[in-house]
Design an enzyme around this catalytic site. Structure first.
Site, mmCIF file in Angstrom:
data_model
loop_
_atom_site.group_PDB
_atom_site.id
_atom_site.type_symbol
_atom_site.label_atom_id
_atom_site.label_comp_id
_atom_site.label_asym_id
_atom_site.label_seq_id
_atom_site.Cartn_x
_atom_site.Cartn_y
_atom_site.Cartn_z
ATOM 1 N N ASP A 126 -5.072 6.474 -15.113
ATOM 2 C CA ASP A 126 -3.855 6.908 -14.213
ATOM 3 C C ASP A 126 -4.292 6.862 -13.021
ATOM 4 O O ASP A 126 -3.668 6.523 -11.947
ATOM 5 C CB ASP A 126 -3.619 8.245 -14.766
ATOM 6 C CG ASP A 126 -2.871 8.335 -16.185
ATOM 7 O OD1 ASP A 126 -2.084 7.059 -16.344
ATOM 8 O OD2 ASP A 126 -2.549 9.462 -16.741
ATOM 9 N N ARG A 134 -7.560 24.260 -12.577
ATOM 10 C CA ARG A 134 -6.636 23.639 -11.520
ATOM 11 C C ARG A 134 -6.560 24.284 -10.398
ATOM 12 O O ARG A 134 -6.636 23.403 -9.244
ATOM 13 C CB ARG A 134 -5.071 23.854 -12.306
ATOM 14 C CG ARG A 134 -4.944 22.887 -13.575
ATOM 15 C CD ARG A 134 -5.773 21.429 -13.407
ATOM 16 N NE ARG A 134 -5.416 20.651 -14.535
ATOM 17 C CZ ARG A 134 -6.278 19.555 -14.958
ATOM 18 N NH1 ARG A 134 -7.204 19.408 -14.098
ATOM 19 N NH2 ARG A 134 -5.953 18.867 -15.720
ATOM 20 N N ASP A 174 0.112 21.485 -15.823
ATOM 21 C CA ASP A 174 -0.742 21.084 -14.787
ATOM 22 C C ASP A 174 -0.342 20.810 -13.353
ATOM 23 O O ASP A 174 -0.848 21.155 -12.288
ATOM 24 C CB ASP A 174 -1.596 19.948 -15.123
ATOM 25 C CG ASP A 174 -2.807 20.666 -16.199
ATOM 26 O OD1 ASP A 174 -3.167 21.766 -16.357
ATOM 27 O OD2 ASP A 174 -3.060 19.663 -17.168
ATOM 28 N N SER A 188 -4.722 12.081 -25.069
ATOM 29 C CA SER A 188 -4.823 12.480 -23.840
ATOM 30 C C SER A 188 -5.723 13.770 -23.774
ATOM 31 O O SER A 188 -5.600 14.670 -24.676
ATOM 32 C CB SER A 188 -3.578 12.999 -23.082
ATOM 33 O OG SER A 188 -3.528 13.811 -22.045
#
Ligand code: ARG
Length: 407
Positions: free
Chosen positions: A14, A94, A123, A174
């Site tokens: 990604d 995060r 996220d 993932s």
């Protein structure tokens, strides 16, 4: 001259495709930033890959100590566990990553930051809200949320621009990982009836494979912060890593959670959090010994509030500061040692001691040395039961004599 964007770069498909996409489709000069939150990665490989994808420059930040000191340990002191199950590993990283993106954006004179989140998860919210709090002037670009490519399209895109990607075995999952835990979703895990296949786990052994004999660990806390393992004083990062290896070996820390995302979706996520599982249990045990029952009662509620706040991306808020002021204050006597038995998937607290203990043997014992004055109990009960007797007489017994409450 093009504007600059700082991209949170993990080196996966990604974000590697995102480097090129930001350049081609949005005309940015791309600064790739990899943040080390406790997962070993090959810096050379990532730097080379980012350059091949078209990044103008590459930055690497080791944020392990900062992550542990300012994010993980505060959450441990809070007792933060989302919906009673998730120790918040991904969620805690995060706001730190957002802060470092903003720092590098300032150093580089960038006008935007970018991340690789989809438009369905938590996220994106955490990154966006944190960035908006810290740097309202910066634009936020989320290529994966915007480009509408599937996995195959991304691979084709990477081939077209000769971006060196390890498209190894078809990994249907993932994952996200940092020193506090691993998160795994997608693939077969999306069927909540299906038991997670053994091959998704990396940090923890199955109960079957775990050793027959238990292993004991002793954790020393200083004001709610773990400072030593088995009597050896070590830094937080090392302590968490060592403990994760030991607990994972004994099958401790697997969590199967069907959780409520902030965006309204119920989703199934598997976590591996061996160190978090042990430390949260040990810390709670020490609080049981050093906090009063009123403190425990309120702090349990505050812990839930704190977990929601972290999960929901509200790190950079006054609400956080206020909750943390309370949490910090509660930790001033949470010092001592906890002994935990690790065996076949279980982490069981089997011993605790503290110089600030509220446990009084003389009061608790039924043996010799009992100091509790049992003759005072009837007087206490007489007063304690006073409102109960009054209400029973005035209301319950008189109104409905057939259903006497005390029988
Ligand atoms: N559900 C977790 C959270 O919202 C983890 C998200 C990332 N998970 C992943 N497998 N990439 O904090």
């Amino acid at each position: 001259m093009s504007e600059k964007v700082v991209l949170a770069y993990s080196g996966g498909l990604d974000t590697s495709v995102a480097v090129r996409w930001l350049k081609e489709e949005r005309g940015y000069d791309v600064v790739a930033l990899t943040i080390d939150v406790g997962v070993d990665k090959d810096r050379e490989v990532l730097q080379t890959r980012a350059a091949a994808a078209g990044a103008m420059s590459y930055h690497w930040r080791n944020a392990r100590d900062e992550f542990v000191e300012h994010f993980i340990f505060p959450a441990l002191r809070a007792g933060a566990v989302y919906q009673g199950r998730y120790p918040l590993a991904t969620a805690l990283s995060r706001p730190l990553i957002a802060k470092l993106l903003v720092d590098v954006a300032r150093e580089e004179g960038a006008t935007a930051i970018a991340h690789g989140c989809t438009g369905k998860g938590n996220d994106q919210v955490r990154f966006d809200v944190s960035t908006q709090a810290l740097a309202p002037d910066l634009r936020i670009v989320a290529p994966v949320r915007e480009w509408g490519m599937g996995r195959d399209d991304e691979i084709a895109y990477a081939e077209r621009y000769q971006i060196p990607i390890e498209v190894t075995k078809d990994n249907p999952y993932s994952t996200d990982e940092n020193i506090w835990g691993r998160s795994i979703e997608c693939g077969i895990l999306e069927d909540p009836w299906v038991e997670p296949p053994e091959d998704i786990y990396i940090w923890t052994k199955s109960v079957d494979q775990a050793p027959e004999r238990p292993r004991y660990v002793e954790i020393t806390f200083e004001k709610g912060v773990p400072v030593a393992l088995d009597g050896e004083e070590i830094d937080g990062v090392t302590l968490i890593q060592r403990l994760a290896a030991i607990a994972g070996e004994h099958g401790v820390g697997r969590i199967d959670h069907l959780e409520d995302r902030l965006v309204g979706i119920k989703s199934r996520e598997i976590y591996e959090a061996p160190a978090a599982t042990v430390l949260l249990a040990a810390h709670a045990a020490l609080e049981q010994m050093t906090l009063s029952k009123e403190q425990i009662r309120l702090k349990t509620r505050i812990a839930q509030e704190y977990a929601e706040l972290v999960y929901n991306g509200l790190w950079f808020t006054a609400h956080h500061q206020d909750l943390m002021a309370y949490i910090q204050s509660t930790q001033r006597y949470v010092s001592g040692e906890v002994r935990v038995k690790l065996h076949k998937g279980h982490a069981t607290v089997v011993g605790r001691k503290s110089p600030k203990s509220l446990y009084d043997f003389g009061l608790a014992t039924y043996d010799q040395g009992d100091q509790f004055d049992q003759s005072a109990a009837p007087g206490f009960i007489h007063i304690w039961g006073l409102p109960v007797r009054t209400q029973a007489q005035a209301q319950m017994l008189s109104e409905n004599p057939d259903s006497e409450p005390a029988r």
